[in-house]
Design a protein around this motif. Structure first.
Motif: not given
Length: 743
Positions: A146-158
């Motif tokens: 039941n564990v899929r893909q993490s949601d990364l924080g979208l800050y300071d992303i080029e």
């Protein structure tokens, strides 16, 4: 309001209204793709690279081809990108927000635990079908069921790059539908800079507040030699789900915090060494799944989730006149904790399954990207990945007054397990300029995979034999290929044709299941035939890109349940065809200074081309999927439209934006006559924003989901009759303010 307990404590304790919008046409939307206006940093990066042409300020530079900086309009396949400025100004914080900006991408699952779908490749089981990278680190790994893909924080992303279609030669397994790459802003050895940003919003549907804080600091420690860049972010989102049986409101609170530190060392003009450490923790105090009719659940069972990620990467680039050698090493640990209600199997009592897991992944790639003087260029490399997963799945009776496992714990099911995966590959991709306008490309990737599953049944409510279960193994090897022709009709029009392949790893099924099930399942393969174009007209006032594709999907990995109805295994069954068309564009008329309009649409059709073997059994299942039926959870149409107008008021630079995104209808089953068939999708979301930019400051007022659309994005149908369905919905309307100060 509920209070979070933290990962370690838990682990130890448990083991369509767009027609009404003409009046908004003066407002504008965030550009939906790389055709967006976040071009200054990208153009500057290209300008520093002597291999590129003069900057073209309306285009983003990408690195998806692994051949250095390339303008997106010069890449002869369907790729989009969302720049960092657009991510900030649209308030994008997760994968679902990205899917609203780029049609053809969909997500299923809960927050920080998503499955990504591109071009309608939606399987019910098996490994991910879309590879996700953070810079050079592949993040698609083995987790619990039941564990899929993490949601990364979208800050300071080029930027975020989205590659559509199979990318198996350069990106390997789990890139059948495409690849998503998060490209971070790198340390700058010349300039000191920093940022402090925040966001506060009030949510409808009794959803409380959203609060976010972000900070970035770039320190050039030694001019032109050494720099450090540090990023931190925190997010708190109140919940809107009620549990009347427990007297609780707003149980699905989200708490996320994380950050990363990057160090860049440039000992010479042709040498770059970059190291990155990242930490992120997302804690959901309860699931956001609710009844289809209202934002509550009837059972007195709380279903928390936690995802903790620790990552380290080291990348070394050495440039020569003839090309660049890149070596990259990554390691990460992902701890997960997942709870789901399983009361249907222990009635009349309440019960939940609690899964704790730890994934350790190590990967490395060494590659060469040429910069020869002649017409021939090549990218070649070696890749290795090691993934080990250790977890425990435990069922506990739930205290109906607390919603959590009783104290002392009363287990009814305990099963520890381990998974070991080894993946090695070699790849080469070559291009040849047949003429100054015609280019041919060919690539191949050879792969070899091994996987081993071990488990022990300590306690079982279904009466299965206890003790260690037989070790199950699976291995696979093969190759995937890519062929491509591209032709520049003139300086403004490029056409291309592609044949490409993508695959997912096979593996063994969990031991100890009941019934006649396969001990292992094979890889499944996607073949893609694609034709497309990239074009600009009217002195670059109009940009128009498009693609037509036809894909075949063989040996589809599908989920099946054993006779208990509680446990899932994977098998290979059936074939499918996927056909579609994608179109995106940008209009920047010289006569309307400061105005930009963007649009993108996607139409596709995903159908089985042969019956699933389970249709005839044994035992026969007429709803298992017949030839001509559409693949579940795939929509035929999606699109977005946006406009942006920049203007000046009292000497202040201002902007107005509006976003409209539409997701078409999809269904949960193959057959129209299946009693478990439910409809999801078929909704439009509207976002508005009005902002001001002055010096190092910017601030904006925003409304997300203007009409407070409560649409279904996912539907869970319980495997036993009489249990109410549960759904995931779009987020409530949010009204707020966002501000940042840069120095």
């Amino acid at each position: 309001m509920m209070q979070g307990n933290g990962f370690s404590a838990r682990a130890k304790g448990v083991l369509g209204r767009t027609a009404a919008l003409p009046i908004l046409s003066a407002l504008a939307c965030a550009p939906a793709t790389a055709l967006a206006q976040d071009q200054a940093p990208a153009a500057a990066a290209a300008d520093e690279d002597p291999r590129t042409e003069a900057p073209r300020n309306e285009e983003i530079v990408v690195t998806a081809s692994k051949r250095g900086n390339v303008y997106i309009q010069d890449i002869p396949y369907n790729i989009s990108a969302v720049g960092g400025e657009q991510l900030e100004k649209t308030g994008a914080t997760n994968l679902e927000d990205i899917s609203r900006l780029v049609p053809g991408i969909a997500t299923t699952g809960g927050r920080s635990n998503r499955t990504v779908i591109i071009r309608g490749l939606a399987a019910s089981a098996g490994a991910p079908q879309v590879a996700i990278y953070l810079d050079e680190t592949p993040l698609s790994g083995v987790g619990g069921i039941n564990v899929r893909q993490s949601d990364l924080g979208l800050y300071d992303i080029e930027r975020v790059e989205i590659l559509r279609g199979p990318q198996g030669t350069l990106y390997g397994a789990s890139s059948q539908g495409g690849t998503i790459r998060y490209i971070t802003n790198k340390p700058d050895t010349n300039d000191f800079e920093g940022e402090i940003a925040g966001r506060a919003g009030l949510r409808a549907r009794d959803g409380g507040m959203r609060l976010e804080g972000n900070a970035m600091l770039n320190l050039p420690l030694v001019q032109d030699l050494l720099a450090v860049r540090a990023v931190g972010y925190v997010r708190h989102v109140d919940g809107f789900v009620d549990l009347p049986a427990l007297g609780l409101d707003g149980t699905d609170v989200e708490k996320t915090h994380g950050g990363r530190v990057q160090v860049a060392l440039t000992p010479g003009p042709d040498t770059t060494i970059t190291a990155m450490g990242l930490y992120q923790n997302t804690e959901l105090e309860d699931t956001s799944r609710v009844l289809a009719t209202a934002d509550f659940r009837g059972n007195p069972v709380i279903e928390p989730y936690e995802d903790e990620l620790k990552l380290f990467n080291l990348t070394v680039e050495q440039r020569f006149d003839f090309g660049t050698f890149t070596g990259t090493f990554s390691t990460y640990r992902r701890n997960s904790f997942f709870v789901f209600d399983q009361s249907q199997f222990v009635a009349p009592r309440w019960g939940s399954i609690n899964q704790t897991g730890q994934l350790d992944s190590t990967s490395g790639e060494f590659r060469f990207s040429s910069d020869f003087k002649g017409p021939f260029q090549v990218v070649a490399g070696l890749f290795y990945e090691k993934r080990d997963f250790e977890g425990v799945s435990a069922g506990y009776y739930v205290d109906p007054d607390e919603g959590l496992p009783a104290r002392p714990p009363e287990p009814f099911f305990v099963q520890p397990s381990e998974q070991f995966v080894r993946n090695s590959a070699a790849f080469v991709n070559a291009t040849f300029d047949v003429t100054d306008r015609l280019t041919a490309e060919a690539g191949i990737r050879f792969y070899k995979m091994k996987r081993r599953n071990e488990t022990e049944l300590v306690l079982d409510v279904f009466g299965r034999p206890l003790g260690p279960q037989p070790t199950q193994r699976a291995k696979s090897d093969g190759n995937v290929k890519r062929f491509q022709l591209s032709y520049e009709i003139n300086d403004d029009v490029l056409v291309y044709g592609i044949f490409s392949e993508g695959f997912r790893e096979g593996g063994p099924n969990a031991p100890g299941l009941l019934g006649n099930y396969p001990l292992a399942f094979d890889p499944d393969l996607v073949k893609n035939y694609e034709a497309g174009w990239k074009s600009t007209f009217l002195d670059r006032q109009l940009l128009l890109n498009g693609a037509l594709y036809y894909m075949t999907w063989d040996d589809i990995q599908v989920a099946q349940r054993d006779p208990t109805g509680a446990f899932v295994y994977t098998s290979n069954a059936g074939k499918a065809d996927l056909k579609g068309a994608e179109l995106e564009g940008r209009i920047s008329p010289h006569s309307l200074q400061g105005f930009t309009a963007n649009f993108a649409v996607r139409y596709s059709d995903q159908k089985l081309t042969e019956d699933n073997p389970l249709v005839v059994g044994p035992p026969p299942n007429p709803n298992a999927g017949r030839e001509g039926e559409r693949i579940p959870f795939t929509s035929k149409f999606s699109g977005n439209l946006g406009m942006e107008q920049k203007f000046e008021v009292q000497g202040l630079d201002m902007f107005a934006r509006a976003d409209i995104s539409y997701i078409g209808s999809a269904y949960t089953t193959f057959s129209r006559t299946d009693p478990l068939r439910r409809k999801v999708g078929d909704y439009a979301l509207v976002d508005l924003r009005l902002g001001v930019e002055e010096g190092g400051w910017d601030a904006s007022l925003y409304v997300r989901n203007l009409f407070n659309e409560r649409a279904f994005t996912n539907w869970t149908i319980e495997s036993r009759p009489g249990i109410p369905d549960r759904v995931l919905t779009t987020d409530p309307r949010e009204v707020g303010i966002q501000a940042a100060y840069r120095f």
